[in-house]
Design an enzyme around this catalytic site. Structure first.
Site, short mmCIF file in Angstrom:
data_model
loop_
_atom_site.label_atom_id
_atom_site.label_comp_id
_atom_site.label_asym_id
_atom_site.label_seq_id
_atom_site.Cartn_x
_atom_site.Cartn_y
_atom_site.Cartn_z
N ASP A 1 -12.61 6.23 6.13
CA ASP A 1 -12.23 5.56 4.88
C ASP A 1 -12.95 4.22 4.75
O ASP A 1 -12.34 3.20 4.43
CB ASP A 1 -10.71 5.35 4.83
N GLY B 1 0.83 -1.20 0.00
CA GLY B 1 0.00 0.00 0.00
C GLY B 1 0.85 1.24 0.00
O GLY B 1 2.09 1.18 -0.07
N GLY B 2 0.19 2.38 0.08
CA GLY B 2 0.90 3.64 0.00
C GLY B 2 1.88 3.85 1.13
O GLY B 2 2.90 4.50 0.96
N MET B 3 1.58 3.30 2.30
CA MET B 3 2.43 3.54 3.46
C MET B 3 3.47 2.44 3.66
O MET B 3 4.45 2.63 4.37
CB MET B 3 1.57 3.65 4.72
N GLU C 1 4.40 -2.17 3.24
CA GLU C 1 4.06 -3.53 2.84
C GLU C 1 3.39 -4.27 4.00
O GLU C 1 3.61 -3.93 5.16
CB GLU C 1 5.32 -4.30 2.40
#
Length: 893
Positions: free
Chosen positions: A206, A93-95, A97
């Protein structure tokens, strides 16, 4: 990757980010026409951007994506990370693994989310990462991901959580086979989880299908509190106010969320509250029904515009047979002005549950049309290609929760007809008077004096009211075990009522002032948290017996129950006139419930003192019987020392008061575990249930009897009833897992036990039973892990040690198994160890003669574990042996 190559990739990526999303693919293809490798690398970067999903502002998302490309290599299977061993990568993900790993300390599978090295250099990113963990870990709800640990190892920030096997709701929706009942069930579970979050002043922000996981058994989990926001904090629930407050002040113009599921106020970067989650859940429900989101456009900007300016199409545009009530609920969640939306998630949760209950009611009333008349069984979603896909149930499936073979439209018509005919009368009676309520939970009265020595009084008063009310016909009363789980937090009564599945709650507190006790009692409507009735009683200690009956009578009256003469007699029944005896009995109950050997002994002494003061106090004899039984079973004491005393005390209680349900229940248990007199045990169980059909313990013990004598279908029905009356009891839920195994249903058993883990992570029973199930499935490594955990949680019992040794033996680790045998042999020199445990261990080692030697010892010692011979599958290899056949005959099995 060298810097020059990265600059080429980044240049193409940045150019693509500046154009309309619909044109990006063409631009990238043209820019990379002469370099297929460049096209591949840019494609990976774009995919990472799309996965990031948390920062919708494009410049921020591009930065996140570049950090992914620039991060270190992924961890590999077998690599150690702290005391965790990596099994595989399961997400990016963006932040950072996400990895599946094995916890070396507790030998369980976990998920580890590791923050990217470069991303973690930004302090605000680290704070947001920590906030995600703390926001989720501050919540205790079965539908919210459990966070085990947050820490730093080898310079990397990471979160360790439970590992959930299942599919994201995105994957489930993609399969296009969701039934209406499943859709409602998912929505209700998500709403319940959000109610817990909102109750702690946490907004998720979210909610989307990717953040909702559906396990194979239908259980739902909410993930990723990475955008969670603390609103109007009353206490620092997420660990310190300064960094959290700083992090939650979202920068002006930064839009947080996922565009298709965000609320209008999110899209406009306005301050958000709980109502933004309500909107997002409405979008998810809409998508489950329609197969698409309500504001979906051809580009991000078009979706934004739709979200701000246009109203969603009605569900009937994309699906047929949608009931008006579902359309009303979804429409109310998607109102752009949040002041006109559902104001609390509890309201939405309640409406969804009522809709489901109405559908189930319609099924019971038989209003469904059959397949022969052509009715559809659910609603139809339109595929993008124009073909209709049925998402409802088929009448051939009798187990669905929503009526099969009946269209939603029939429900609406039936309800409309019902309300038309009875509307006027219903309005008059319901609006002018409270309806009769049929389900109730008495929450533990709060010890307002905060005096530990007075704890027995608040507990005793609660139990007495429960006991009086549970015997009334037509009223379902929750078991004290489930109700007492809310001892420390009774603030969100609607959530409590929902978890317990009751309409009304009794709450109260007791405060001592000198020789006076002030008792405040309230009857609460669990649907809207309104008070139906309340009163204050000022009594002396000598008046407490009368006070408990007064309270029970007042509750019954304000529930508008129609009491029979026998009901009235039960409400007025006095078990002892002596206040001191009553107090000693309550002290004894408090001690025995702690289930430690010293406390049980203390309880026995309290009961004896109560009996000395009042030899006709039948309940004190029942308490004494249960205490002796606890010594034998929970304390693994010699049954010949404990059970005869338990039986005598139970019989004495019956002699004093033949109408006391608890006395018959206690005698049934002794007849089962010690006398092995199955007929007497069943007779006494049935008598106890006649006198008190709301007794969860009696249903539970009856299930034990039915299961151990091979009547599995009846046993499963009985344990299900016990669980309905005591839904949050880890013991009842764990026992159902054991009975399912003995009924030959190991997979169902494992599902039930996994659910039980979440009720109390420190309760050893479900892990012990899970070890037994894994042995039968031949999964010995898992069995070893669960047995070790059970032994760690409850080191004074030996059953999990036996399962551990059995699994080790079957797994070929004989020396380790023999070491456990030696440990149990040494223990048996100073205290009782059930002989059946040795027999099972020897059987696992393949030493059949030794196993039979110990089974004979178990028979002579009246070992309670011998009652499992008929159904425990670990004896299957011996069943044809004449010695086993003879033993079964001697036990009347």
């Amino acid at each position: 990757m060298d810097a020059e190559r990265w600059q080429k990739i980044k240049a193409v990526f940045d150019s693509a980010m500046e154009v309309d999303p619909a044109k990006r693919s063409d631009l990238i293809s043209q820019a990379c026409a002469d370099d297929p490798g460049l096209l591949t690398e840019v494609g990976k970067l774009m995919a990472s951007f799309e996965k990031a999903g948390n920062f919708i502002e494009e410049s921020a998302a591009a930065q996140v994506a570049s950090l992914i490309i620039g991060s270190k290599g992924a961890l590999t299977p077998g690599q150690k990370f702290g005391h965790y061993e990596i099994i595989s990568q399961i997400g990016v993900g963006g932040m950072g693994e996400v990895y599946l790993a094995k916890d070396g300390n507790l030998e369980r599978r976990v998920a580890i989310k590791i923050l990217n090295e470069e991303f973690s250099r930004n302090e605000s990113n680290v704070q947001r990462f920590i906030q995600e963990a703390k926001a989720a870990s501050s919540l205790n709800h079965p539908n919210i991901l459990v966070i085990h640990e947050i820490a730093v190892s080898d310079g990397a920030n990471y979160i360790v959580s439970e590992y959930i096997e299942g599919q994201t709701l995105r994957e489930v929706i993609g399969e296009e086979n969701l039934k209406p009942s499943e859709m409602l069930d998912i929505a209700i579970q998500v709403a319940g989880a959000l109610a817990a979050a909102h109750g702690a002043n946490i907004v998720h922000r979210d909610i989307k299908p990717e953040n909702i996981v559906v396990r194979p058994d239908g259980y739902v989990k909410i993930l990723d509190f990475g955008l969670a926001k603390l609103v109007q904090p009353k206490t620092p629930l997420v660990g310190g106010d300064d960094p959290t407050a700083k992090q939650n002040k979202t920068a002006q113009g930064i839009v947080m969320g996922t565009v298709n599921y965000m609320s209008p106020e999110q899209a406009k970067a306005e301050k958000v509250d709980q109502r933004t989650d309500i909107f997002s859940l409405g979008v998810v429900i809409y998508e489950m029904v329609a197969g698409r989101t309500p504001f979906q456009g051809n580009s991000m900007s078009e979706t934004f515009a739709n979200l701000i300016n246009t109203e969603p199409q009605p569900l009937s545009r994309y699906a047929s047979n949608v009931p008006d009530e579902l359309q009303r609920i979804v429409s109310k969640t998607l109102i752009k002005n949040r002041k006109d939306r559902y104001q609390t998630i509890q309201e939405l949760h309640s409406d969804l549950k009522i809709l489901r209950e109405n559908l189930e009611f319609d099924q019971r009333m038989g209003r469904a049309r059959s397949l022969e008349d052509g009715s559809s069984s659910g609603f139809l979603s339109e595929r993008p290609d124009g073909q209709a896909i049925r998402t409802g149930e088929n009448i051939a499936n009798p187990t669905g929760r929503i009526t099969q073979g009946r269209p939603w439209a029939a429900l609406a018509l039936g309800l409309a007809l019902f309300l038309t005919i009875f509307g006027a009368g219903y309005y008059f009676f319901v609006s002018k008077a409270s309806p009769t309520r049929r389900s109730l939970a008495v929450l533990p009265f709060v010890n307002a004096s905060r005096d530990p020595n007075a704890e027995y009084l608040s507990n005793g008063l609660t139990e007495s009211v429960v006991n009086n009310l549970s015997q009334l016909s037509g009223l379902k009363v929750m078991s004290r075990n489930s109700a007492f789980r809310f001892r420390d937090d009774q603030t969100n009564t609607r959530n409590i009522a929902s978890q317990l599945g009751v309409e009304t709650l009794v709450t109260g507190d007791v405060q001592q002032l000198g020789d006076k006790f002030i008792i405040n009692v309230r009857l609460i409507d669990g649907r809207d948290d309104s008070q139906i009735w309340g009163n204050q009683y000022v009594r002396t200690s000598g008046d407490m017996i009368a006070a408990q009956n007064e309270i029970a009578r007042a509750v019954a009256q304000n529930l508008q129950l129609k009491l029979s003469p026998s009901d009235t007699q039960l409400l007025n029944k006095v078990y002892t006139e002596n206040a001191e005896a009553w107090q000693l009995y309550q002290r004894g109950r408090l001690s025995v419930f702690k289930l430690t050997a010293p406390e049980v002994q203390k309880g026995i002494e309290y009961f004896r003192q109560a009996i000395e003061i009042d030899p006709t106090y039948a309940l004190a004899y029942v308490g004494l019987s249960e205490a002796y039984r606890s010594e034998a079973l929970a304390g693994e004491r010699d049954p010949e020392e404990c059970f005869p005393k338990a039986k005598v005390a139970a019989q004495k209680a019956i002699d004093i008061d033949g109408g006391l349900a608890e006395a018959h229940g206690s005698l049934a248990v002794s007849s089962f575990w010690y006398d092995w007199d199955w007929a007497v045990s069943e007779e006494q169980n049935k008598r106890a249930l006649e006198l008190n059909p709301n007794s969860a313990p009696t249903h539970l013990f009856y299930a034990h009897l039915l299961s151990n004598t091979g009547r599995h279908s009846e046993a499963l029905a009985a344990i299900k009833r016990a669980r309905e009356l005591d839904p949050l009891s880890p013991f009842a839920n764990a026992l159902e897992g054991q009975l399912l195994l003995h009924a030959g249903k190991p997979d169902e058993a494992l599902d039930r036990l996994k659910k039980t883990f979440e009720l109390d992570e420190n309760f050893y029973f479900p892990h012990m039973f899970a070890a037994s199930v894994y042995i039968e499935k031949g999964l010995f490594e898992q069995a070893i892990s669960e047995a070790r955990l059970a032994s760690k949680l409850a080191p004074n019992q030996t059953m999990s040690d036996v399962y551990l040794a059995y699994a080790l033996a079957k797994f070929g680790r004989r020396e380790e198994s023999l070491a456990i045998l030696d440990k149990l042999t040494e223990r048996a020199k100073t205290r009782f160890v059930p002989p059946a445990h040795f027999a099972m261990l020897y059987n696992g080692l393949g030493e059949t003669d030794k196993a039979f030697e110990w089974l004979e010892k178990g028979f002579k010692a009246r070992d309670a574990k011998m009652t499992f011979l008929k159904v425990e599958p670990k004896w299957n290899n011996l069943r044809s042996d004449p010695r086993f056949v003879d033993l079964m005959k001697r036990m009347n099995l």
